[in-house]
Design a protein around this motif. Structure first.
Motif, PDB file in Angstrom:
ATOM      1  N   ASP A   1       0.933 -24.601 -26.637  1.00 48.87           N
ATOM      2  CA  ASP A   1       2.373 -24.429 -26.812  1.00 48.87           C
ATOM      3  C   ASP A   1       2.692 -24.558 -28.305  1.00 48.87           C
ATOM      4  O   ASP A   1       2.545 -25.643 -28.877  1.00 48.87           O
ATOM      5  CB  ASP A   1       3.110 -25.496 -26.011  1.00 48.87           C
TER       6      ASP A   1
ATOM      7  N   LYS B   1      -9.841 -22.628 -24.433  1.00 48.68           N
ATOM      8  CA  LYS B   1      -9.631 -22.122 -23.075  1.00 48.68           C
ATOM      9  C   LYS B   1      -8.266 -22.512 -22.520  1.00 48.68           C
ATOM     10  O   LYS B   1      -7.873 -22.036 -21.463  1.00 48.68           O
ATOM     11  CB  LYS B   1     -10.746 -22.626 -22.158  1.00 48.68           C
ATOM     12  N   LYS B   2      -7.562 -23.369 -23.231  1.00 50.73           N
ATOM     13  CA  LYS B   2      -6.248 -23.817 -22.780  1.00 50.73           C
ATOM     14  C   LYS B   2      -5.159 -22.988 -23.442  1.00 50.73           C
ATOM     15  O   LYS B   2      -5.315 -22.520 -24.557  1.00 50.73           O
ATOM     16  CB  LYS B   2      -6.054 -25.290 -23.125  1.00 50.73           C
ATOM     17  N   LYS B   3      -4.049 -22.832 -22.704  1.00 49.67           N
ATOM     18  CA  LYS B   3      -2.899 -22.141 -23.281  1.00 49.67           C
ATOM     19  C   LYS B   3      -2.072 -23.175 -24.038  1.00 49.67           C
ATOM     20  O   LYS B   3      -1.497 -24.078 -23.457  1.00 49.67           O
ATOM     21  CB  LYS B   3      -2.056 -21.497 -22.185  1.00 49.67           C
TER      22      LYS B   3
ATOM     23  N   ALA C   1      -2.242 -22.711 -31.221  1.00 43.16           N
ATOM     24  CA  ALA C   1      -1.158 -21.808 -30.809  1.00 43.16           C
ATOM     25  C   ALA C   1      -0.075 -21.749 -31.894  1.00 43.16           C
ATOM     26  O   ALA C   1       0.452 -20.673 -32.201  1.00 43.16           O
ATOM     27  CB  ALA C   1      -0.560 -22.257 -29.478  1.00 43.16           C
TER      28      ALA C   1
ATOM     29  N   ALA D   1      -5.220 -27.378 -28.751  1.00 48.90           N
ATOM     30  CA  ALA D   1      -4.787 -26.089 -28.209  1.00 48.90           C
ATOM     31  C   ALA D   1      -3.377 -25.761 -28.701  1.00 48.90           C
ATOM     32  O   ALA D   1      -3.089 -24.614 -29.087  1.00 48.90           O
ATOM     33  CB  ALA D   1      -4.832 -26.116 -26.680  1.00 48.90           C
ATOM     34  N   ASP D   2      -2.494 -26.753 -28.717  1.00 48.62           N
ATOM     35  CA  ASP D   2      -1.123 -26.554 -29.201  1.00 48.62           C
ATOM     36  C   ASP D   2      -1.115 -26.223 -30.693  1.00 48.62           C
ATOM     37  O   ASP D   2      -0.382 -25.337 -31.143  1.00 48.62           O
ATOM     38  CB  ASP D   2      -0.275 -27.798 -28.939  1.00 48.62           C
TER      39      ASP D   2
END
Length: 141
Positions: free
Chosen positions: A7, A3-5, A134, A130-131
């Motif tokens: 990097d 759910k996190k954006k 991504a 999350a990173d």
């Protein structure tokens, strides 16, 4: 994490900390003990996370671990990196390969596991995961 954006630039640092010992990501890395993770860019984040949390969930062909006992009693663990009529090449956790004659092998049994250790996520925060996802989903180039 999903759910996190994330990097991708920070994800590279997480990759270097947690994955680089066994995986390459395109031109990044030196070890091919595990699959090249540049190939997973199109995978959904849910699949990537599931495979990180449970590395035995979806073991790719050629990456199943084997237990090998030699006639002299020595125990080995690794991947079959090559085979001939007279022997096998076993790639061990340290990345080194051993050429083994079939006559020297007492048993060779699939461990039905990946070499990727379970619990790797314990050293990664939610934000770092999350990173990392991504980074893995980012296209090279």
């Amino acid at each position: 994490s999903l759910k996190k954006k994330g990097d991708p630039a920070r994800g590279l640092a997480v990759f270097q900390k947690a994955c680089l010992a066994c995986h390459k990501h395109g031109k990044t890395g030196i070890s091919d003990l595990g699959p090249d993770l540049a190939t997973v860019a199109d995978h959904p984040g849910e699949k990537l996370l599931a495979n990180i949390l449970d590395p035995n969930l979806d073991i790719q062909p050629g990456y199943h671990a084997y237990n090998c006992q030699l006639q002299n009693g020595e125990q080995l663990f690794g991947l079959i990196a090559g085979e001939t009529a007279s022997g096998i090449i076993l790639k061990q956790l340290d990345g080194k390969t051993r050429n083994l004659l079939r006559t020297d092998i007492a048993s060779l049994v699939s461990a039905n596991v990946s070499l990727m250790p379970e619990g790797l996520e314990a050293s990664i925060t939610v934000e770092e995961m999350a990173d990392l996802i991504a980074f893995l989903k980012a296209k090279e180039g």
